[in-house]
Design a protein around this motif. Sequence first.
Motif, short mmCIF file in Angstrom:
data_model
loop_
_atom_site.label_atom_id
_atom_site.label_comp_id
_atom_site.label_asym_id
_atom_site.label_seq_id
_atom_site.Cartn_x
_atom_site.Cartn_y
_atom_site.Cartn_z
N ASP A 11 0.21 -0.68 -0.32
CA ASP A 11 0.42 -0.36 0.15
C ASP A 11 0.35 0.12 -0.31
O ASP A 11 -0.25 0.22 0.78
CB ASP A 11 0.27 -0.63 0.15
N GLY A 12 0.64 2.20 1.74
CA GLY A 12 1.29 2.33 2.37
C GLY A 12 0.70 2.21 2.62
O GLY A 12 -0.56 2.39 2.23
N PRO A 28 -1.80 -3.18 5.25
CA PRO A 28 -2.06 -4.03 4.47
C PRO A 28 -2.78 -5.80 5.42
O PRO A 28 -3.70 -5.63 5.95
CB PRO A 28 -1.73 -4.15 3.31
N VAL A 29 -1.45 -5.33 6.28
CA VAL A 29 -1.65 -7.03 6.77
C VAL A 29 -0.56 -6.83 8.09
O VAL A 29 0.35 -6.04 8.35
CB VAL A 29 -1.33 -7.91 6.52
N ASP A 30 -1.26 -7.23 8.77
CA ASP A 30 0.22 -7.39 10.16
C ASP A 30 0.55 -8.98 10.58
O ASP A 30 -0.61 -9.89 10.47
CB ASP A 30 -0.28 -6.47 11.17
N GLY A 31 1.88 -8.76 11.35
CA GLY A 31 2.04 -10.01 11.44
C GLY A 31 2.69 -10.19 12.64
O GLY A 31 3.36 -10.24 12.85
N ILE A 225 7.31 -2.45 12.29
CA ILE A 225 7.02 -2.32 10.71
C ILE A 225 6.10 -3.68 9.37
O ILE A 225 5.87 -4.28 9.90
CB ILE A 225 8.68 -2.59 10.08
N ILE A 226 5.17 -2.54 8.95
CA ILE A 226 4.31 -3.51 8.71
C ILE A 226 4.20 -3.07 7.36
O ILE A 226 4.54 -2.19 6.53
CB ILE A 226 2.45 -3.25 8.95
N ASP A 227 2.97 -3.65 5.96
CA ASP A 227 3.12 -3.50 5.10
C ASP A 227 4.52 -3.36 3.99
O ASP A 227 5.44 -3.07 3.73
CB ASP A 227 3.06 -2.06 4.32
#
Length: 640
Positions: A11-12, A28-31, A225-227
Motif C-alpha cells: 500500500d501503504g 495492509p496486514v500485520d503478523g 514495521i508493517i506493509d
Amino acid sequence: MIDENDPPIDDGPIDDGPIDDGPIDHGPVDGSPVDDGRTVFVPQQPDQATVFEAGSATPPLPPIAPRVAARGIEVGDVLNHIFEVKRFIARGGMGEVFEGANVITDERVAIKVMLPALAADENVITLFRREARTLTHLHHEAVVQYRVLAQEPQLGVLYIVTEYIDGTNLSDVLKIVDASPEALVALLRRLASGLQAAHALGAIHRDISPDNILLGGGDLARAKIIDFGIAKDLDPGTATIVGDGFAGKLGYVAPEQLGDFDRRLGPWTDVYSLALVILAVAAGRDVGLGGSLVDAVDKRRAGPDLSPAPEVLRPLLARMTKADPTARIGSMVEVLAEIAKIEAVPVPVEKPATFPVRWIALGIVAVILLASLVVYATRHRATPATAPVATAKPAMDGIDDVRSAVASALPSVSCTWLRIVSVTQGRDQPQIALTGVAGNPSAAQAEISHALASQGGKGAVLDFSEVAPITPAGCAALDAYRQIGAPDDTRLSVAQRKFEMRRQTGDSAYAGTSAASAIVKVAVRDPKTDFTLVGLEPSGKIDLLIPDRAAFRAQLASSRNGVPITDLGGDTYRLQIDLDHQGWSGLLLITGRAPFDPAVVAPPLGARGADWRDRLVSLAAERGWQADMVWFKSIDEQND
C-alpha cells in the motif's frame, strides 16, 4: 490501513491514507512469528495443507490458478473452512483487508484479499507467489510475519493471512510519543534490526514511513514495521506486484526513488527513509520533504533540517540522509554498529541549576505576590460589557496559507487525484472545496485534515461532496501519475461532472446504442509542446487514446466538421469522448518531449510495479513530462 501506495483506483506507508476504525490501525496486514516455527500454505482444497519449516530455502507454494469469476469476500465467509471473516478494515490498490478469526484456534487474524481482476492475471499470481516466498521467511519482533498464502476454491479469491495487532499508527501520535534521546535511540535500533532481517533475505521495504509503523498497544518500544507489500527482490531483473503502486510516500522516499543517482536502489534506500522517520518522531511532526516531485527532489538535494533531533543522534542521521547513496551509510549493519557506539556512552542529562535554599524560598514568595497582583488587576480592570471574548488566533488564518497547505498535502494522499475548487472564509473557519477521485474519500479527507491541523489550520472545513469514490484497482496508476502532476491544474476541465447516456445516432462510435458524450476542454497552450492523451477506468484499465500531437492533428483534421475534436484557438481544444458504460472515467494529459512509450504512460494491469513507477518518474524528469487528469461520470438517465 492499506497502503494506498499498497498493495494506497499503500500500500501503504500503503498506503496506504490511514483508516481510523477504533483502536486498530492496520497497514495492509500485520503478523508475528508462528508459535511452532512453521508456516502453513493452504492449497485450493482444505484437506491438502502443505507445511514447510521456516527458514527453508524454497518453500513449496500451492498450485494457485487464475480465477476470473471471483467475487469479493463478505463478513461471515469462512475461507478454506479455516478463516472466518469478521469485519472490514480497509481498502487499497491491491485488495481489501478484514479482521478474521481462525475457527480452529480462535486466534484473531488479519486477512488481505487480492482483487479478482488481479487474481485473474497469471503474471500477477507468479509475482505474488514470489513475493510471498520472501514475506513468509521474515521472523523478527519488529517486522510483521505473513503466515498463509492461499486461494479459496469456492469464492475464487486469493488472500494472505497474518496475525491481528491492536495498535496505534505512528503517524497519528507523532506529537505525543516519547521523543527523549533514549527513546529515539531505542526505536532506531529496533527498526534497523528488523529491516536488517529483511535485507538479509534479499528484500528492501521501499516505503518506510510513520504510516507503515504500528505501535502495539500504543507503545513505542513495541513498534512493528508493517506493509511489506511493495518489498522488492534485490535482483534487478525481478519485478514486484504486492502493493502494486508507487513504492513510498513522497515525504519519506530516498532521492534515488525520485529518479536521482541512476535510480540505484538497495538497503541504503531504507536507511535514508528510516532516518526521516526518526527525525519526524523527534520533531513531533512530518519532516516536510513532500510537495510536488520537483520540490521533493530539491529538498533532498538541500538536505533535511536535523535540528529537531537530539545532538547525540545528529551525526548518525546526517550520514543516513546523504543525498548521494555512495556517500550514505550503506546498510542497516552499519547503522546498528553506530547505534552500539552511541549506547556505549551514557547520554548526558542536563541537571537543573542549584541555588541556596533561602533564595528558592524568596523566589517562591515573589511568584506568589506577583500572581496575586495579576489576579487583582484582572478582576478590577474596566471591560466594556459588549467586548468580545478574546480567542487565540490560529497559526494559519489566511486564505492563501490554507490553499498552500492543502496543495502541499495533496501529492502525498494515496490513491487520489484531487484538485482545489475554491477556498473561502466561513463564519468561523476556512471552507475548502475539492473535486476529483479517491479510493477512500473519508480516509483522504482525514489525512488532509490532519495535515492542515499540523500546520495550524485546525478547524478548517473540507467539502468532499464533489470527490467521487472509485474502486481500488487503479490506485497504482493514480499514485504514480500524481508524482508528475503539473503545478497548473487548469489544462483539463469539464463543464459538468455527469453526462447522461442516450441513444446515439449519426457517426458516433456507438451509433444505435446507448452512450454518454463527455465534453472535455484540453488547454495545452504551447504548440511547441508535445503531448499524449490516456483514458482511465476505475477497474484499472488504461487505454492510450492519442499517442502524440501528430496523431492528435490527424484526428483533428478528420473531424473538422464536428466531433470529436474542435479547435478553440490558442492551442486549446474541445474533445468529445463517447462512453458506452456507466460510472466514472478519467482522461489523463501528459505534456513534454516525445516519445511517449505506451508501456510507460499506459502500462497494462500486472505491469505497474515499483519498477514502472521509477521508470515513469525518471523519464518525466528527463523529458519534462507533466500530468493533469480530470474525472467525469456517465449515468443512465432512467436509472441513476
